[in-house]
Write a protein that holds these residues in place. Structure first.
Motif, PDB file in Angstrom:
ATOM      1  N   VAL A 263       0.838  -1.209   0.000  1.00 43.13           N
ATOM      2  CA  VAL A 263       0.000   0.000   0.000  1.00 43.13           C
ATOM      3  C   VAL A 263       0.869   1.254   0.000  1.00 43.13           C
ATOM      4  CG1 VAL A 263      -1.676   1.318   1.374  1.00 43.13           C
ATOM      5  CG2 VAL A 263      -2.012  -1.131   0.989  1.00 43.13           C
ATOM      6  N   ALA A 264       2.026   1.188   0.656  1.00 46.49           N
ATOM      7  CA  ALA A 264       2.950   2.328   0.662  1.00 46.49           C
ATOM      8  C   ALA A 264       3.415   2.657  -0.755  1.00 46.49           C
ATOM      9  CB  ALA A 264       4.147   2.036   1.561  1.00 46.49           C
ATOM     10  N   VAL A 265       3.491   1.638  -1.619  1.00 42.33           N
ATOM     11  CA  VAL A 265       3.934   1.820  -3.002  1.00 42.33           C
ATOM     12  C   VAL A 265       2.762   2.148  -3.931  1.00 42.33           C
ATOM     13  CG1 VAL A 265       5.010   0.656  -4.973  1.00 42.33           C
ATOM     14  CG2 VAL A 265       5.947   0.328  -2.668  1.00 42.33           C
ATOM     15  N   SER A 266       1.649   1.439  -3.764  1.00 43.83           N
ATOM     16  CA  SER A 266       0.518   1.581  -4.694  1.00 43.83           C
ATOM     17  C   SER A 266      -0.362   2.792  -4.410  1.00 43.83           C
ATOM     18  CB  SER A 266      -0.364   0.333  -4.651  1.00 43.83           C
ATOM     19  OG  SER A 266      -1.112   0.285  -3.437  1.00 43.83           O
ATOM     20  N   ASN A 267      -0.368   3.250  -3.147  1.00 44.74           N
ATOM     21  CA  ASN A 267      -1.263   4.335  -2.724  1.00 44.74           C
ATOM     22  C   ASN A 267      -2.735   3.969  -2.869  1.00 44.74           C
ATOM     23  OD1 ASN A 267       0.865   6.165  -2.062  1.00 44.74           O
ATOM     24  ND2 ASN A 267       1.107   6.561  -4.250  1.00 44.74           N
ATOM     25  N   GLN A 268      -3.029   2.683  -2.835  1.00 39.07           N
ATOM     26  CA  GLN A 268      -4.399   2.188  -2.974  1.00 39.07           C
ATOM     27  C   GLN A 268      -4.764   1.322  -1.776  1.00 39.07           C
ATOM     28  OE1 GLN A 268      -6.460   2.827  -5.738  1.00 39.07           O
ATOM     29  NE2 GLN A 268      -4.825   4.223  -6.371  1.00 39.07           N
ATOM     30  N   THR A 269      -6.017   1.388  -1.364  1.00 44.81           N
ATOM     31  CA  THR A 269      -6.505   0.498  -0.310  1.00 44.81           C
ATOM     32  C   THR A 269      -6.350  -0.945  -0.771  1.00 44.81           C
ATOM     33  OG1 THR A 269      -8.081   2.121   0.525  1.00 44.81           O
ATOM     34  CG2 THR A 269      -8.565  -0.189   0.996  1.00 44.81           C
TER      35      THR A 269
END
Length: 152
Positions: free
Chosen positions: A79-85
């Motif tokens: 999530v830190a990389v994708s910025n997605q839930t």
């Protein structure tokens, strides 16, 4: 689940003038953990962008050895990389899962944005497979939107 009532309680915590940010986050973690029976661990991780890692902040639930998580590793790191839930119905089906507790069956991680930048996330584990729904996701995204004002 009365998400509306919980959002009002979170709003009250966020707007409590005499508590420091850490205390507010801890109270929110305990509120969610103690109120929603399938939220077995609730915590915040915060991004250290220079070191490309997440650092554990306030949490409610059993102690964890995972106080630092590299970006990209595990659900939180992804999530830190994708910025997605990231909503995981069955953690056993995830190749890149970091096991914090043998009882955890499901996990949801929701990024925390301030001025469009991912500064961290709320991470919730459940001991029930398939525990989290789209309603949980929407609720937690709204909670993080409320919490983000603490960092402005």
């Amino acid at each position: 689940m009365d998400y509306a009532a919980l959002k009002l309680k979170v709003n009250d915590i966020v707007n409590q003038g005499s508590w420091l940010c850490e205390e507010k986050l801890l109270r929110i973690c305990h509120l969610l953990h103690d109120t929603i029976d399938y939220y077995d661990w609730v915590g915040y991780y915060f991004a250290n962008h220079e070191r490309q890692e997440l650092v554990l902040g306030p949490y409610a639930g059993e102690a964890t050895d995972h106080t630092v998580i590299p970006f990209g590793k595990g659900i939180c790191g992804q999530v830190a990389v994708s910025n997605q839930t990231f909503l995981v119905e069955d953690v056993a089906a995830q190749d890149n899962y970091i096991s914090c507790n043998i009882h955890v069956k499901a996990e949801i991680v929701v990024p925390l944005f301030v001025d469009g930048r991912n500064i961290g996330q709320i991470d919730i584990d459940s001991n029930v497979k398939g525990a989290f729904t789209a309603d949980d996701q929407k609720f937690l995204e709204e909670i993080n939107a409320m919490v983000s004002v603490l960092f402005l």
